[in-house]
Design a protein around this motif. Structure first.
Motif, PDB file in Angstrom:
ATOM      1  N   ASP A 127       0.831  -1.207   0.000  1.00  0.00           N
ATOM      2  CA  ASP A 127       0.000   0.000   0.000  1.00  0.00           C
ATOM      3  C   ASP A 127       0.863   1.253   0.000  1.00  0.00           C
ATOM      4  O   ASP A 127       0.557   2.235  -0.654  1.00  0.00           O
ATOM      5  CB  ASP A 127      -0.898   0.029   1.241  1.00  0.00           C
ATOM      6  CG  ASP A 127      -1.946  -1.068   1.213  1.00  0.00           C
ATOM      7  OD1 ASP A 127      -2.439  -1.379   0.118  1.00  0.00           O
ATOM      8  OD2 ASP A 127      -2.267  -1.603   2.287  1.00  0.00           O
ATOM      9  N   ILE A 128       1.934   1.218   0.785  1.00  0.00           N
ATOM     10  CA  ILE A 128       2.841   2.362   0.895  1.00  0.00           C
ATOM     11  C   ILE A 128       4.262   1.862   0.713  1.00  0.00           C
ATOM     12  O   ILE A 128       4.641   0.834   1.256  1.00  0.00           O
ATOM     13  CB  ILE A 128       2.718   3.039   2.278  1.00  0.00           C
ATOM     14  CG1 ILE A 128       1.303   3.550   2.497  1.00  0.00           C
ATOM     15  CG2 ILE A 128       3.708   4.181   2.410  1.00  0.00           C
ATOM     16  CD1 ILE A 128       1.077   4.113   3.882  1.00  0.00           C
ATOM     17  N   VAL A 129       5.056   2.602  -0.046  1.00  0.00           N
ATOM     18  CA  VAL A 129       6.471   2.291  -0.211  1.00  0.00           C
ATOM     19  C   VAL A 129       7.249   3.472   0.364  1.00  0.00           C
ATOM     20  O   VAL A 129       7.062   4.609  -0.066  1.00  0.00           O
ATOM     21  CB  VAL A 129       6.840   2.082  -1.698  1.00  0.00           C
ATOM     22  CG1 VAL A 129       8.325   1.831  -1.848  1.00  0.00           C
ATOM     23  CG2 VAL A 129       6.037   0.948  -2.283  1.00  0.00           C
ATOM     24  N   PHE A 130       8.100   3.204   1.360  1.00  0.00           N
ATOM     25  CA  PHE A 130       8.897   4.245   1.994  1.00  0.00           C
ATOM     26  C   PHE A 130      10.278   4.313   1.376  1.00  0.00           C
ATOM     27  O   PHE A 130      10.895   3.293   1.087  1.00  0.00           O
ATOM     28  CB  PHE A 130       9.081   3.951   3.492  1.00  0.00           C
ATOM     29  CG  PHE A 130       7.891   4.291   4.313  1.00  0.00           C
ATOM     30  CD1 PHE A 130       7.614   5.608   4.634  1.00  0.00           C
ATOM     31  CD2 PHE A 130       7.052   3.308   4.786  1.00  0.00           C
ATOM     32  CE1 PHE A 130       6.525   5.930   5.405  1.00  0.00           C
ATOM     33  CE2 PHE A 130       5.958   3.611   5.554  1.00  0.00           C
ATOM     34  CZ  PHE A 130       5.693   4.933   5.868  1.00  0.00           C
ATOM     35  N   ASN A 131      10.784   5.522   1.241  1.00  0.00           N
ATOM     36  CA  ASN A 131      12.169   5.723   0.864  1.00  0.00           C
ATOM     37  C   ASN A 131      13.002   5.436   2.113  1.00  0.00           C
ATOM     38  O   ASN A 131      12.735   5.993   3.171  1.00  0.00           O
ATOM     39  CB  ASN A 131      12.357   7.173   0.424  1.00  0.00           C
ATOM     40  CG  ASN A 131      13.771   7.478  -0.003  1.00  0.00           C
ATOM     41  OD1 ASN A 131      14.710   6.798   0.383  1.00  0.00           O
ATOM     42  ND2 ASN A 131      13.909   8.523  -0.792  1.00  0.00           N
ATOM     43  N   PRO A 132      14.004   4.577   2.041  1.00  0.00           N
ATOM     44  CA  PRO A 132      14.772   4.237   3.247  1.00  0.00           C
ATOM     45  C   PRO A 132      15.487   5.420   3.884  1.00  0.00           C
ATOM     46  O   PRO A 132      15.799   5.393   5.055  1.00  0.00           O
ATOM     47  CB  PRO A 132      15.772   3.192   2.761  1.00  0.00           C
ATOM     48  CG  PRO A 132      15.787   3.305   1.296  1.00  0.00           C
ATOM     49  CD  PRO A 132      14.474   3.867   0.864  1.00  0.00           C
ATOM     50  N   HIS A 133      15.733   6.483   3.128  1.00  0.00           N
ATOM     51  CA  HIS A 133      16.401   7.650   3.691  1.00  0.00           C
ATOM     52  C   HIS A 133      15.481   8.429   4.633  1.00  0.00           C
ATOM     53  O   HIS A 133      15.938   9.270   5.387  1.00  0.00           O
ATOM     54  CB  HIS A 133      16.906   8.567   2.580  1.00  0.00           C
ATOM     55  CG  HIS A 133      17.884   7.894   1.670  1.00  0.00           C
ATOM     56  ND1 HIS A 133      19.152   7.553   2.093  1.00  0.00           N
ATOM     57  CD2 HIS A 133      17.765   7.465   0.401  1.00  0.00           C
ATOM     58  CE1 HIS A 133      19.787   6.957   1.093  1.00  0.00           C
ATOM     59  NE2 HIS A 133      18.972   6.891   0.068  1.00  0.00           N
ATOM     60  N   GLY A 134      14.183   8.150   4.590  1.00  0.00           N
ATOM     61  CA  GLY A 134      13.238   8.853   5.448  1.00  0.00           C
ATOM     62  C   GLY A 134      13.203   8.343   6.871  1.00  0.00           C
ATOM     63  O   GLY A 134      12.749   9.041   7.768  1.00  0.00           O
ATOM     64  N   PHE A 135      13.687   7.150   7.121  1.00  0.00           N
ATOM     65  CA  PHE A 135      13.623   6.591   8.474  1.00  0.00           C
ATOM     66  C   PHE A 135      14.539   7.309   9.461  1.00  0.00           C
ATOM     67  O   PHE A 135      14.085   7.742  10.504  1.00  0.00           O
ATOM     68  CB  PHE A 135      13.911   5.091   8.458  1.00  0.00           C
ATOM     69  CG  PHE A 135      12.767   4.290   7.925  1.00  0.00           C
ATOM     70  CD1 PHE A 135      11.675   4.000   8.734  1.00  0.00           C
ATOM     71  CD2 PHE A 135      12.752   3.850   6.625  1.00  0.00           C
ATOM     72  CE1 PHE A 135      10.604   3.273   8.250  1.00  0.00           C
ATOM     73  CE2 PHE A 135      11.685   3.121   6.126  1.00  0.00           C
ATOM     74  CZ  PHE A 135      10.609   2.835   6.943  1.00  0.00           C
ATOM     75  N   PRO A 136      15.838   7.459   9.168  1.00  0.00           N
ATOM     76  CA  PRO A 136      16.696   8.136  10.161  1.00  0.00           C
ATOM     77  C   PRO A 136      16.297   9.585  10.400  1.00  0.00           C
ATOM     78  O   PRO A 136      16.324  10.054  11.524  1.00  0.00           O
ATOM     79  CB  PRO A 136      18.089   8.060   9.555  1.00  0.00           C
ATOM     80  CG  PRO A 136      18.020   6.948   8.577  1.00  0.00           C
ATOM     81  CD  PRO A 136      16.618   6.922   8.057  1.00  0.00           C
ATOM     82  N   SER A 137      15.898  10.306   9.365  1.00  0.00           N
ATOM     83  CA  SER A 137      15.558  11.715   9.554  1.00  0.00           C
ATOM     84  C   SER A 137      14.280  11.887  10.367  1.00  0.00           C
ATOM     85  O   SER A 137      14.107  12.890  11.036  1.00  0.00           O
ATOM     86  CB  SER A 137      15.415  12.414   8.200  1.00  0.00           C
ATOM     87  OG  SER A 137      14.335  11.866   7.481  1.00  0.00           O
ATOM     88  N   ARG A 138      13.393  10.924  10.314  1.00  0.00           N
ATOM     89  CA  ARG A 138      12.162  11.012  11.102  1.00  0.00           C
ATOM     90  C   ARG A 138      12.286  10.290  12.439  1.00  0.00           C
ATOM     91  O   ARG A 138      11.348  10.255  13.206  1.00  0.00           O
ATOM     92  CB  ARG A 138      10.998  10.425  10.315  1.00  0.00           C
ATOM     93  CG  ARG A 138      10.628  11.279   9.133  1.00  0.00           C
ATOM     94  CD  ARG A 138       9.433  10.681   8.407  1.00  0.00           C
ATOM     95  NE  ARG A 138       9.121  11.481   7.247  1.00  0.00           N
ATOM     96  CZ  ARG A 138       9.686  11.336   6.057  1.00  0.00           C
ATOM     97  NH1 ARG A 138      10.618  10.433   5.877  1.00  0.00           N
ATOM     98  NH2 ARG A 138       9.334  12.092   5.052  1.00  0.00           N
ATOM     99  N   MET A 139      13.438   9.706  12.707  1.00  0.00           N
ATOM    100  CA  MET A 139      13.709   8.973  13.947  1.00  0.00           C
ATOM    101  C   MET A 139      12.648   7.908  14.210  1.00  0.00           C
ATOM    102  O   MET A 139      12.098   7.805  15.297  1.00  0.00           O
ATOM    103  CB  MET A 139      13.809   9.937  15.123  1.00  0.00           C
ATOM    104  CG  MET A 139      15.007  10.843  15.013  1.00  0.00           C
ATOM    105  SD  MET A 139      15.335  11.792  16.473  1.00  0.00           S
ATOM    106  CE  MET A 139      14.054  12.999  16.406  1.00  0.00           C
ATOM    107  N   THR A 140      12.321   7.137  13.177  1.00  0.00           N
ATOM    108  CA  THR A 140      11.320   6.081  13.294  1.00  0.00           C
ATOM    109  C   THR A 140      11.959   4.710  13.117  1.00  0.00           C
ATOM    110  O   THR A 140      11.411   3.846  12.442  1.00  0.00           O
ATOM    111  CB  THR A 140      10.210   6.269  12.241  1.00  0.00           C
ATOM    112  OG1 THR A 140      10.813   6.388  10.954  1.00  0.00           O
ATOM    113  CG2 THR A 140       9.375   7.497  12.518  1.00  0.00           C
TER     114      THR A 140
END
Length: 161
Positions: free
Chosen positions: A4-17
């Motif tokens: 349903d959703i595809v996340f860019n892996p670079h978004g995880f560290p910047s959002r601290m998730t």
């Protein structure tokens, strides 16, 4: 399965998730075995990590220990060469719209003591120029902008005889 959703892996560290990645493994293993996992903090230790626990559950269910899977291109159906981290997670969309957040004005009410804009959108206020903003302009050498903000737009007064 189609994601349903595809996340860019670079978004995880910047959002601290980072914990969301463990949640993906937990959700996938819960769906496989019909379990409900407890998400209380401090349940695991350095010796027995959450990744090890959920990785073992995934292996028992026939999946990769790290939760990666082979996926196929949605365009031409070819198998992708890299393994994709894939799983189930609860994700909520935040409804913060730019039109609700903007705050700009040309003129409006000012504070009598400081001659700066009053605070708050409801009162027709503007964004105040504080000490940290002043320091950042000084550090960048923006003296004319500093003079405009702190003198012309704020404390400028006229001497009338």
């Amino acid at each position: 399965l189609i994601p349903d959703i595809v996340f860019n892996p670079h978004g995880f560290p910047s959002r601290m998730t980072i914990a969301m990645m463990i949640e993906v493994m937990a959700g996938k293993s819960a769906a496989l075995h019909g379990l409900v996992h407890d998400a209380s903090p401090f349940k695991f230790s350095e010796e027995d990590t959450a990744i090890d626990y959920f990785g073992r559950l995934l292996e028992i269910g026939g999946y990769n220990y790290y939760g990666t899977e082979t996926m196929y291109s949605g365009i031409d159906g070819r198998e992708m060469t890299s393994q994709i981290f894939f799983g189930i997670v609860h994700y909520q969309r935040l409804r913060h719209m730019v039109s609700d957040k903007w705050q700009v004005r040309t003129t409006g009410p000012i504070d009598v003591a400081t001659r700066q804009p009053v605070g708050g959108r409801r009162r027709g206020g503007g964004v105040r120029f504080g000490e940290m903003e002043r320091d950042s302009l000084i550090s960048h050498g923006a003296s004319f902008l500093l003079q405009d903000r702190l003198f012309h737009c704020s404390d400028k007064s006229f001497y009338i005889e």
